[in-house]
Design a protein around this motif. Structure first.
Motif, PDB file in Angstrom:
ATOM      1  N   MET A 143      27.842  14.297  10.796  1.00  0.00           N
ATOM      2  CA  MET A 143      27.510  14.692   9.432  1.00  0.00           C
ATOM      3  C   MET A 143      28.233  13.785   8.436  1.00  0.00           C
ATOM      4  SD  MET A 143      27.642  18.868   9.692  1.00  0.00           S
ATOM      5  CE  MET A 143      26.885  19.092   8.071  1.00  0.00           C
ATOM      6  N   LYS A 144      27.632  13.651   7.280  1.00  0.00           N
ATOM      7  CA  LYS A 144      28.211  12.848   6.202  1.00  0.00           C
ATOM      8  C   LYS A 144      28.252  13.746   4.964  1.00  0.00           C
ATOM      9  CE  LYS A 144      27.537   8.346   3.936  1.00  0.00           C
ATOM     10  NZ  LYS A 144      26.605   7.196   3.792  1.00  0.00           N
ATOM     11  N   ILE A 145      29.417  14.382   4.732  1.00  0.00           N
ATOM     12  CA  ILE A 145      29.531  15.448   3.746  1.00  0.00           C
ATOM     13  C   ILE A 145      30.271  14.971   2.511  1.00  0.00           C
ATOM     14  CG2 ILE A 145      30.360  17.802   3.332  1.00  0.00           C
ATOM     15  CD1 ILE A 145      30.398  18.112   6.442  1.00  0.00           C
ATOM     16  N   SER A 146      29.701  15.281   1.345  1.00  0.00           N
ATOM     17  CA  SER A 146      30.380  15.067   0.063  1.00  0.00           C
ATOM     18  C   SER A 146      30.906  16.416  -0.406  1.00  0.00           C
ATOM     19  CB  SER A 146      29.414  14.496  -0.980  1.00  0.00           C
ATOM     20  OG  SER A 146      28.926  13.234  -0.601  1.00  0.00           O
ATOM     21  N   VAL A 147      32.207  16.523  -0.602  1.00  0.00           N
ATOM     22  CA  VAL A 147      32.822  17.756  -1.093  1.00  0.00           C
ATOM     23  C   VAL A 147      33.099  17.594  -2.593  1.00  0.00           C
ATOM     24  CG1 VAL A 147      34.803  19.318  -0.951  1.00  0.00           C
ATOM     25  CG2 VAL A 147      33.854  18.303   1.134  1.00  0.00           C
ATOM     26  N   ILE A 148      32.538  18.494  -3.386  1.00  0.00           N
ATOM     27  CA  ILE A 148      32.651  18.418  -4.842  1.00  0.00           C
ATOM     28  C   ILE A 148      33.649  19.454  -5.332  1.00  0.00           C
ATOM     29  CG2 ILE A 148      31.404  18.715  -7.029  1.00  0.00           C
ATOM     30  CD1 ILE A 148      28.875  17.795  -5.467  1.00  0.00           C
ATOM     31  N   ILE A 149      34.662  18.990  -6.076  1.00  0.00           N
ATOM     32  CA  ILE A 149      35.709  19.869  -6.590  1.00  0.00           C
ATOM     33  C   ILE A 149      35.805  19.709  -8.111  1.00  0.00           C
ATOM     34  CG2 ILE A 149      38.129  20.554  -6.469  1.00  0.00           C
ATOM     35  CD1 ILE A 149      38.320  19.256  -3.736  1.00  0.00           C
ATOM     36  N   PRO A 150      35.372  20.700  -8.886  1.00  0.00           N
ATOM     37  CA  PRO A 150      35.621  20.657 -10.329  1.00  0.00           C
ATOM     38  C   PRO A 150      37.091  20.991 -10.580  1.00  0.00           C
ATOM     39  CG  PRO A 150      34.478  22.681  -9.754  1.00  0.00           C
ATOM     40  CD  PRO A 150      34.604  21.889  -8.477  1.00  0.00           C
ATOM     41  N   VAL A 151      37.726  20.241 -11.460  1.00  0.00           N
ATOM     42  CA  VAL A 151      39.174  20.399 -11.657  1.00  0.00           C
ATOM     43  C   VAL A 151      39.463  20.776 -13.102  1.00  0.00           C
ATOM     44  CG1 VAL A 151      41.433  19.302 -11.496  1.00  0.00           C
ATOM     45  CG2 VAL A 151      39.618  18.667  -9.878  1.00  0.00           C
ATOM     46  N   TYR A 152      40.078  21.947 -13.265  1.00  0.00           N
ATOM     47  CA  TYR A 152      40.514  22.372 -14.592  1.00  0.00           C
ATOM     48  C   TYR A 152      41.773  23.218 -14.445  1.00  0.00           C
ATOM     49  CZ  TYR A 152      40.647  24.479 -19.224  1.00  0.00           C
ATOM     50  OH  TYR A 152      41.061  24.888 -20.468  1.00  0.00           O
ATOM     51  N   ASN A 153      42.857  22.760 -15.040  1.00  0.00           N
ATOM     52  CA  ASN A 153      44.097  23.537 -15.064  1.00  0.00           C
ATOM     53  C   ASN A 153      44.560  23.888 -13.655  1.00  0.00           C
ATOM     54  OD1 ASN A 153      46.205  24.673 -16.518  1.00  0.00           O
ATOM     55  ND2 ASN A 153      45.236  26.675 -16.688  1.00  0.00           N
ATOM     56  N   ALA A 154      44.571  22.902 -12.768  1.00  0.00           N
ATOM     57  CA  ALA A 154      44.870  23.185 -11.359  1.00  0.00           C
ATOM     58  C   ALA A 154      45.849  22.185 -10.762  1.00  0.00           C
ATOM     59  CB  ALA A 154      43.570  23.199 -10.557  1.00  0.00           C
ATOM     60  N   GLU A 155      46.773  21.698 -11.561  1.00  0.00           N
ATOM     61  CA  GLU A 155      47.690  20.680 -11.048  1.00  0.00           C
ATOM     62  C   GLU A 155      48.523  21.178  -9.863  1.00  0.00           C
ATOM     63  OE1 GLU A 155      51.225  19.633 -13.261  1.00  0.00           O
ATOM     64  OE2 GLU A 155      50.824  21.181 -14.737  1.00  0.00           O
ATOM     65  N   LYS A 156      48.786  22.477  -9.808  1.00  0.00           N
ATOM     66  CA  LYS A 156      49.622  23.019  -8.740  1.00  0.00           C
ATOM     67  C   LYS A 156      48.873  23.157  -7.418  1.00  0.00           C
ATOM     68  CE  LYS A 156      52.458  25.812 -11.898  1.00  0.00           C
ATOM     69  NZ  LYS A 156      52.873  27.201 -12.259  1.00  0.00           N
ATOM     70  N   PHE A 157      47.540  23.158  -7.483  1.00  0.00           N
ATOM     71  CA  PHE A 157      46.761  23.520  -6.296  1.00  0.00           C
ATOM     72  C   PHE A 157      45.837  22.428  -5.785  1.00  0.00           C
ATOM     73  CE2 PHE A 157      47.255  27.195  -9.186  1.00  0.00           C
ATOM     74  CZ  PHE A 157      48.148  27.944  -8.433  1.00  0.00           C
ATOM     75  N   ILE A 158      45.511  21.445  -6.611  1.00  0.00           N
ATOM     76  CA  ILE A 158      44.458  20.494  -6.265  1.00  0.00           C
ATOM     77  C   ILE A 158      44.809  19.662  -5.029  1.00  0.00           C
ATOM     78  CG2 ILE A 158      45.320  18.794  -7.928  1.00  0.00           C
ATOM     79  CD1 ILE A 158      41.670  19.403  -6.772  1.00  0.00           C
ATOM     80  N   THR A 159      46.078  19.333  -4.833  1.00  0.00           N
ATOM     81  CA  THR A 159      46.459  18.543  -3.656  1.00  0.00           C
ATOM     82  C   THR A 159      46.143  19.294  -2.376  1.00  0.00           C
ATOM     83  OG1 THR A 159      48.211  17.396  -4.870  1.00  0.00           O
ATOM     84  CG2 THR A 159      48.363  17.405  -2.461  1.00  0.00           C
ATOM     85  N   GLN A 160      46.470  20.587  -2.352  1.00  0.00           N
ATOM     86  CA  GLN A 160      46.158  21.414  -1.176  1.00  0.00           C
ATOM     87  C   GLN A 160      44.659  21.454  -0.921  1.00  0.00           C
ATOM     88  OE1 GLN A 160      47.532  25.794   0.180  1.00  0.00           O
ATOM     89  NE2 GLN A 160      46.256  25.827  -1.659  1.00  0.00           N
ATOM     90  N   ALA A 161      43.870  21.596  -1.984  1.00  0.00           N
ATOM     91  CA  ALA A 161      42.418  21.648  -1.826  1.00  0.00           C
ATOM     92  C   ALA A 161      41.887  20.344  -1.239  1.00  0.00           C
ATOM     93  CB  ALA A 161      41.758  21.928  -3.178  1.00  0.00           C
ATOM     94  N   VAL A 162      42.320  19.236  -1.796  1.00  0.00           N
ATOM     95  CA  VAL A 162      41.845  17.923  -1.335  1.00  0.00           C
ATOM     96  C   VAL A 162      42.227  17.684   0.116  1.00  0.00           C
ATOM     97  CG1 VAL A 162      42.191  15.436  -1.602  1.00  0.00           C
ATOM     98  CG2 VAL A 162      41.754  16.855  -3.620  1.00  0.00           C
ATOM     99  N   GLU A 163      43.465  17.946   0.456  1.00  0.00           N
ATOM    100  CA  GLU A 163      43.914  17.702   1.828  1.00  0.00           C
ATOM    101  C   GLU A 163      43.202  18.606   2.829  1.00  0.00           C
ATOM    102  OE1 GLU A 163      48.165  18.009   1.634  1.00  0.00           O
ATOM    103  OE2 GLU A 163      48.408  15.941   0.892  1.00  0.00           O
ATOM    104  N   SER A 164      42.837  19.815   2.386  1.00  0.00           N
ATOM    105  CA  SER A 164      42.101  20.702   3.293  1.00  0.00           C
ATOM    106  C   SER A 164      40.709  20.163   3.581  1.00  0.00           C
ATOM    107  CB  SER A 164      42.009  22.112   2.708  1.00  0.00           C
ATOM    108  OG  SER A 164      41.029  22.209   1.682  1.00  0.00           O
ATOM    109  N   ALA A 165      40.130  19.431   2.642  1.00  0.00           N
ATOM    110  CA  ALA A 165      38.814  18.818   2.848  1.00  0.00           C
ATOM    111  C   ALA A 165      38.918  17.545   3.683  1.00  0.00           C
ATOM    112  CB  ALA A 165      38.146  18.529   1.512  1.00  0.00           C
ATOM    113  N   LEU A 166      39.986  16.803   3.478  1.00  0.00           N
ATOM    114  CA  LEU A 166      40.148  15.529   4.180  1.00  0.00           C
ATOM    115  C   LEU A 166      40.501  15.695   5.653  1.00  0.00           C
ATOM    116  CD1 LEU A 166      42.090  13.433   1.508  1.00  0.00           C
ATOM    117  CD2 LEU A 166      39.678  13.228   2.142  1.00  0.00           C
ATOM    118  N   GLN A 167      40.805  16.923   6.082  1.00  0.00           N
ATOM    119  CA  GLN A 167      41.119  17.134   7.502  1.00  0.00           C
ATOM    120  C   GLN A 167      39.905  16.898   8.399  1.00  0.00           C
ATOM    121  OE1 GLN A 167      41.535  21.370   8.950  1.00  0.00           O
ATOM    122  NE2 GLN A 167      41.201  21.860   6.768  1.00  0.00           N
ATOM    123  N   PHE A 168      38.714  16.856   7.804  1.00  0.00           N
ATOM    124  CA  PHE A 168      37.479  16.720   8.577  1.00  0.00           C
ATOM    125  C   PHE A 168      36.962  15.282   8.543  1.00  0.00           C
ATOM    126  CE2 PHE A 168      37.610  20.985   6.705  1.00  0.00           C
ATOM    127  CZ  PHE A 168      37.618  21.755   7.862  1.00  0.00           C
TER     128      PHE A 168
END
Length: 312
Positions: free
Chosen positions: A1-26
């Motif tokens: 599969m070739k998946i694009s994960v879309i993340i809208p970012v607003y007021n999430a500096e504390k959490f965005i790294t965790q979100a991105v890394e959870s997607a990049l595990q695949f």
């Protein structure tokens, strides 16, 4: 599969790294598309650092660099996506290791346009749990049972009883199938635009149930959750639902292929929330009006009023 994960970012500096890394595990995640939406915090700088650190992370902003909301940000992400499949993730949530297990099998069927699963919950602080446990508790949110694709659209409209929830964090779409839809996210809705999107999209696309007995993603609950704050304010929640049903009503009136049963139900639900949202004199007038024209709207409207006031 070739998946694009879309993340809208607003007021999430504390959490965005965790979100991105959870997607990049695949390995199947071809790219993570961050759409920064003029955050008031330091989220933009965090996103820039992530795009430098990880080659699969791509950062975008709206052309005018202004705030446009999650729906418009997801639309921009869809426009920029180059993967065969599209998945979504909120910036304060994260994927679990089984996120795409069902998709790998179900998308082998060329008739599968979309797959959805279950989402769990994590409270990021004791204060958040104290504030919001009564909303999310510790339960899974999902469609309650595996459902035939033809029943997903009416199910989300509660046309045939209780159905459950399709959360965007658990939804994966075949990008080529999106050409069947009339449009993407409705940018005029700041709340419930995700529910309006999945309800309307499932009319055009074949939605299949993936893993719904275990969580495949986690909703992160913290003190600054935008939607949660709205839900817990002392306001009439019908004021946001009436807009949601108004948008579905406008769509149903334009889409000639929608069955009369669907249109009648959507109109009735819109009327019921109009009744629940109206001031007392207007409420009485609508009740008398629909007493003759459409009694079930009154019954639903009175239920919504009672539910709002904690009587049911």
């Amino acid at each position: 599969m070739k998946i694009s994960v879309i993340i809208p970012v607003y007021n999430a500096e504390k959490f965005i790294t965790q979100a991105v890394e959870s997607a990049l595990q695949f390995d199947d995640v071809f790219e993570v598309i961050l759409v920064e939406d003029q955050s008031p915090d330091n989220a933009l700088e965090v996103c820039k650092n992530l795009s430098v650190k990880f080659s699969r992370v791509k950062l975008f902003q709206h052309p005018d660099k202004k705030n446009h909301g999650a729906g418009a940000s997801r639309n921009l992400g869809i426009e920029k996506a180059s993967g065969e499949f599209i998945a979504f993730l909120d910036a304060d949530d994260y994927y679990l290791s089984n996120r795409f297990d069902a998709e790998k099998e179900l998308f082998k069927n060329i008739e599968t346009d979309a797959v959805y699963g279950a989402i769990g919950v994590e409270y990021y602080s004791e204060k958040a749990k104290e504030q919001y446990y009564h909303i999310y508790q510790d339960k899974l949110d999902t469609v309650y049972k595996k459902t035939n694709p033809k029943d997903v659209c009416p199910g989300q409209m509660n046309l045939r009883g209780s159905f459950g929830l399709i959360h965007l964090d658990t939804l994966t779409l075949r990008k080529s199938a999106l050409t069947k839809a009339d449009r993407m996210f409705d940018v005029s809705l700041r709340l419930h635009q995700d529910t309006e999107f999945t309800t309307r999209l499932s009319f055009y696309l074949n939605f299949y149930t993936g893993i719904n007995e275990d969580a495949i993603a986690i909703r992160g609950v913290h003190e600054n959750n935008r939607i949660t704050k709205v839900e817990t304010k002392q306001i009439n929640p019908a004021s946001t639902k009436v807009l949601y049903w108004q948008k579905l009503k406008e769509w149903a009136e334009k889409e000639k292929r929608i069955p009369l049963e669907y249109k009648t139900h959507i109109t009735r639900m819109h009327r019921s929330f109009e009744i629940a949202n109206a001031n007392f004199p207007k409420k009485l007038g609508m009740i008398f009006k629909y007493l003759i024209l459409d009694y079930p709207s009154i019954r639903s409207g009175l239920y919504n009023i009672n539910f709002r006031e904690g009587l049911l």
